[in-house]
Motif scaffolding. Structure first.
Motif, PDB file in Angstrom:
ATOM      1  N   SER A   2       0.832  -1.210   0.000  1.00 56.71           N
ATOM      2  CA  SER A   2       0.000   0.000   0.000  1.00 56.71           C
ATOM      3  C   SER A   2       0.863   1.255   0.000  1.00 56.71           C
ATOM      4  N   LEU A   3       1.957   1.226   0.730  1.00 57.38           N
ATOM      5  CA  LEU A   3       2.871   2.372   0.728  1.00 57.38           C
ATOM      6  C   LEU A   3       3.511   2.570  -0.641  1.00 57.38           C
ATOM      7  N   TYR A   6       0.948   4.239  -2.808  1.00 54.62           N
ATOM      8  CA  TYR A   6       0.808   5.666  -2.495  1.00 54.62           C
ATOM      9  C   TYR A   6       2.014   6.441  -3.017  1.00 54.62           C
ATOM     10  N   VAL A  14       4.706  10.636   0.693  1.00 55.92           N
ATOM     11  CA  VAL A  14       4.443   9.408   1.443  1.00 55.92           C
ATOM     12  C   VAL A  14       4.979   9.518   2.865  1.00 55.92           C
ATOM     13  N   ILE A  17       2.172  10.439   5.390  1.00 57.15           N
ATOM     14  CA  ILE A  17       1.270   9.376   5.854  1.00 57.15           C
ATOM     15  C   ILE A  17       2.001   8.415   6.784  1.00 57.15           C
ATOM     16  N   THR A  21       0.867   7.840  10.598  1.00 58.64           N
ATOM     17  CA  THR A  21       0.659   6.480  11.111  1.00 58.64           C
ATOM     18  C   THR A  21       1.418   6.272  12.412  1.00 58.64           C
ATOM     19  N   TYR A  93      -7.598   9.764   5.457  1.00 56.82           N
ATOM     20  CA  TYR A  93      -6.818   9.002   6.443  1.00 56.82           C
ATOM     21  C   TYR A  93      -6.661   9.742   7.771  1.00 56.82           C
ATOM     22  N   THR A 123      -3.126   2.671   5.643  1.00 61.59           N
ATOM     23  CA  THR A 123      -2.696   2.835   4.247  1.00 61.59           C
ATOM     24  C   THR A 123      -3.402   1.904   3.273  1.00 61.59           C
ATOM     25  N   LEU A 128      -7.890   4.145   0.320  1.00 59.60           N
ATOM     26  CA  LEU A 128      -7.003   5.171   0.879  1.00 59.60           C
ATOM     27  C   LEU A 128      -7.247   6.550   0.275  1.00 59.60           C
TER      28      LEU A 128
END
Length: 438
Positions: A2-3, A6, A14, A17, A21, A93, A123, A128
């Motif tokens: 997922s990262l 993104y 990035v 996020i 997190t 998010y 994420t 997202l």
């Protein structure tokens, strides 16, 4: 993964996020360890802070510059705030992670001490970018114990294709019509054209956003996740209150649970209730974008809900349903003009044109833009705004229709729809989802 997804779109943003997190993961543990207020305040201040900076600083400083310009005060350096990039998905998010820390604070869930699991929740790539807003407690068990079944994957593929078709076949075609009508000069905008543009935009935003939600829910099912529904045929509503129970459900329920009820809801008298509604819808409008048009759009909806609570809602329940439905569509069309316009002055001029019958309708314009394809799309949009497909599926389930031939037709139909979408993708210009802006 997922990262990586993104990073593909946002590159160095990035980092934001990841930091978000880590902070909310830490805040959850701080709250769980007994320092409840410290953890909650840290989470809320951080999330509201990054939203304020990335999303609203340009809006604030632009208005400040214009205001101080009336007194010949020059703030040229403040213009730098108008060039701040808006990270994709930040509105979604941040709300998800805030709901997590608030729920930990309330004791509704326990803090997740596994960073990978929590980071996966934040994420999760299907939803997202533009929702639905998924609360941690709704997928807590699925993070650890997912079951990917053939039936779930079948549902996911079907839902994804339907969402893709909503976007590529309906929303994009409606956008073509709406964009051209909204770009007309006021002198060239007749009342029928203005109403057609508002209706086309209403279809565009509904099928665009609900299409994204369908795709996200479908992808989630492919991975074993069951995300909450975000739309329930909102244009079939008969009041603004009902509309908001059907439109962007995860956002309206978020504001209800984490703002409206904590403010007192409807438990502290009528005046306080109306004030709470104004606050909620002011922030709902502001959440959608840093522009006065969004704020007025939110307050417009809030005002109509207050009017309905004052007695208009009771009248709507007694009058014929068709009249109540016309009231809803009329109100929504006006509100979409506010939502779509670049400025309040543009919105006012457009709304005036909707009720002005001085300008003749440009027949050449209609013949050029309102093609047979668009007419078919508008008819499809009207029909599919109602739960027709849902009722057919329900009928098939309740009557146990499992004829292999009928099932084959359904499969072939979905495959044909998917291939048609691919053709549109191949020939269409870049057309991102509307809610990527927010």
């Amino acid at each position: 993964m997922s990262l990586l997804f993104y990073t593909w779109g946002e590159r160095e943003l990035v980092i934001l996020i990841i930091v978000s997190t880590l902070i909310d993961y830490s805040c959850g543990i701080i709250i769980q360890n007994g320092k409840r207020k410290i953890g909650l305040i840290l989470s809320i201040v951080f999330n509201i802070g990054i939203l304020a900076y990335f999303k609203y600083s340009g809006f604030v400083f632009t208005n400040l510059i214009e205001f101080l310009g009336l007194f010949n005060v020059n703030l040229e350096k403040a213009q730098a705030f108008s060039t701040i990039a808006l990270p994709l998905g930040i509105s979604f998010y941040t709300f998800q992670t805030m709901s997590y820390t608030i729920d930990v604070y309330r004791g509704e869930i326990k803090a997740n001490r596994n960073l990978i699991d929590f980071a996966t929740y934040v994420t999760l790539f299907p939803q997202l970018i533009a929702g639905p807003i998924v609360r941690y407690k709704s997928i807590e068990t699925q993070l650890l114990n997912r079951k990917v079944t053939r039936s779930l994957m079948s549902e996911g593929v079907e839902r994804f294709i339907i969402g893709l078709a909503k976007k590529m076949l309906i929303a994009n075609n409606c956008a073509f019509l709406a964009d051209n009508i909204f770009s007309l000069h006021t002198d060239d905008l007749s009342a029928p054209l203005a109403w057609l543009g508002a209706i086309a935009y209403g279809f565009q935003i509904y099928f665009d956003f609900s299409g994204y939600s369908d795709m996200a829910i479908g992808l989630g099912k492919l991975l074993g996740f069951n995300f909450p529904e975000n739309f329930n045929y909102p244009y079939t509503a008969k009041s603004i209150r009902e509309f908001w129970k059907r439109w962007h459900i995860t956002l309206s329920s978020w504001f209800k649970d984490y703002l409206y009820i904590p403010l007192g809801g409807n438990r502290k008298g009528h005046r306080r209730t109306y004030l709470n509604l104004f606050i909620v819808f002011f922030l709902t409008g502001l959440w959608h974008g840093a522009n006065w048009t969004f704020i007025v759009w939110g307050l417009f909806h809030g005002s109509l809900i207050i009017v309905e609570r004052l007695g208009w809602g009771a009248i709507l329940e007694k009058i014929p349903k068709i009249i109540a439905h016309i009231y809803l569509i009329f109100s929504i069309c006006i509100s979409w003009v506010l939502f779509r316009s670049n400025s309040l002055s543009d919105a006012i001029n457009y709304i005036v044109a909707m009720f002005s019958f001085q300008n003749p309708t440009n027949i050449e314009f209609l013949n050029y833009y309102l093609s047979n394809e668009l007419l078919i799309v508008l008819m499809l949009a009207t029909v599919l705004s109602m739960p027709v497909y849902h009722k057919i599926k329900t009928l098939c389930r309740t009557t146990n229709i499992s004829n292999p031939i009928l099932q084959s037709f359904r499969t072939i139909g979905l495959l044909a729809l998917f291939i048609l979408c691919l053709f549109y993708i191949a020939v269409d210009s870049y057309n991102p989802f509307i809610y990527f802006r927010f």
